[in-house]
Design an enzyme around this catalytic site. Structure first.
Site, mmCIF file in Angstrom:
data_model
loop_
_atom_site.group_PDB
_atom_site.id
_atom_site.type_symbol
_atom_site.label_atom_id
_atom_site.label_comp_id
_atom_site.label_asym_id
_atom_site.label_seq_id
_atom_site.Cartn_x
_atom_site.Cartn_y
_atom_site.Cartn_z
ATOM 1 N N GLY A 38 -6.085 9.074 7.778
ATOM 2 C CA GLY A 38 -5.132 8.782 8.842
ATOM 3 C C GLY A 38 -5.454 7.572 9.701
ATOM 4 N N SER A 39 -6.240 6.641 9.170
ATOM 5 C CA SER A 39 -6.560 5.482 10.019
ATOM 6 C C SER A 39 -5.322 4.601 10.248
ATOM 7 C CB SER A 39 -7.713 4.667 9.434
ATOM 8 O OG SER A 39 -7.324 4.048 8.236
ATOM 9 N N ASN A 40 -4.427 4.548 9.272
ATOM 10 C CA ASN A 40 -3.190 3.776 9.488
ATOM 11 C C ASN A 40 -2.255 4.489 10.451
ATOM 12 O OD1 ASN A 40 -2.963 1.205 7.795
ATOM 13 N ND2 ASN A 40 -3.929 2.670 6.407
ATOM 14 N N LYS A 68 3.428 13.991 -9.062
ATOM 15 C CA LYS A 68 4.801 13.801 -8.569
ATOM 16 C C LYS A 68 5.314 15.092 -7.928
ATOM 17 C CE LYS A 68 9.162 11.787 -9.899
ATOM 18 N NZ LYS A 68 9.899 11.033 -10.887
ATOM 19 N N MET A 121 -0.462 10.492 -0.755
ATOM 20 C CA MET A 121 -0.986 10.378 -2.111
ATOM 21 C C MET A 121 -0.086 10.969 -3.197
ATOM 22 S SD MET A 121 -3.410 8.518 -1.454
ATOM 23 C CE MET A 121 -4.203 8.358 -3.052
ATOM 24 N N ASN A 169 5.928 1.632 2.707
ATOM 25 C CA ASN A 169 4.584 2.047 2.289
ATOM 26 C C ASN A 169 3.610 0.912 2.564
ATOM 27 O OD1 ASN A 169 2.580 3.639 0.870
ATOM 28 N ND2 ASN A 169 2.824 2.234 -0.864
ATOM 29 N N HIS A 187 0.105 -0.707 1.131
ATOM 30 C CA HIS A 187 -0.735 -0.695 -0.075
ATOM 31 C C HIS A 187 -1.881 -1.694 0.113
ATOM 32 C CE1 HIS A 187 -1.678 0.065 -4.246
ATOM 33 N NE2 HIS A 187 -1.897 -1.233 -4.381
#
Ligand code: GRF
Length: 192
Positions: A11-13, A65, A92, A109, A111
């Site tokens: 959760g750093s972002n 998925k 993920m 997103n 990346h």
């Protein structure tokens, strides 16, 4: 612009987004909830520490998925917050096409590479081990192909001779923590 963050881990972002929001740097964006498919993920505690709703959701952990059944549950939970923007911050699982359709052009997103290079898992390590001299991070719209949607913004990071995988990883994360809130802020002003 109401936002829901989806994540699975550290959760750093999410923390960078929430901190920017609390510091008044997210423009017109409001973070409504953080949803995690990993029930004890640190990202949920980060949400709580900012008094934001932390919502775990049980999703079959054995498939990459998300199934249609779990997708319906995820849509139902996400819809509680009526988000204008969904931010994948270390989520993920691969979203099903019906989820992407439900929120068409509203999912972004982050990346940890300069897409289209190093799509997929372990992008930082693969880039470093390839010996690239420049990598970075990318924020993109989420489309049906994994890590293939239209690029919104990128930030380059140089690999110095003195870098180790560890120091390079830290630089990539620092770049992500700068770029993602910046993009969200810009999108919030662009939204009508
Ligand atoms: C980040 O490197 C992001 O680019 C990738 O997953 C990682 C998540 O890290 N998609 P964190 O949970 O935000 O710390």
């Amino acid at each position: 612009m109401d936002i829901v963050i989806l994540g699975s881990g550290r959760g750093s972002n999410a923390n960078a987004i929430l901190k920017a929001w609390k510091d008044g740097q997210l423009g017109k964006a409001q973070v409504k909830a953080v949803i995690s498919d990993v029930l004890d993920a640190p990202i949920l505690n980060i949400a709580k520490s900012y008094q934001v709703q932390a919502r775990p959701i049980e999703i079959n952990a054995n498939t990459a998925k998300i199934s249609e059944g779990d997708t319906n549950k995820l849509i139902e939970l996400t819809n509680e917050f009526k988000p204008k923007l969904i931010v994948l911050a270390g989520f993920m699982k691969i979203l099903s096409h019906s989820f992407i359709q439900e929120y068409e052009s509203r999912i972004i997103n982050i990346h940890p590479s300069l897409l289209p290079s190093f799509k997929g898992l372990n992008a930082i390590k693969r880039a470093f081990e390839c010996g690239v001299k420049i990598s970075g991070c990318t924020v993109h719209w989420v489309s049906k192909g994994v890590d293939e949607g239209k690029i919104i913004a990128q930030l380059p990071v140089r690999v110095m001779d003195s870098d180790t995988l560890d120091s390079f990883t830290q630089k990539i994360h620092a770049a992500e923590h700068f770029l993602l809130p910046e993009v969200i802020s810009q999108l919030s002003f662009a939204e009508n």
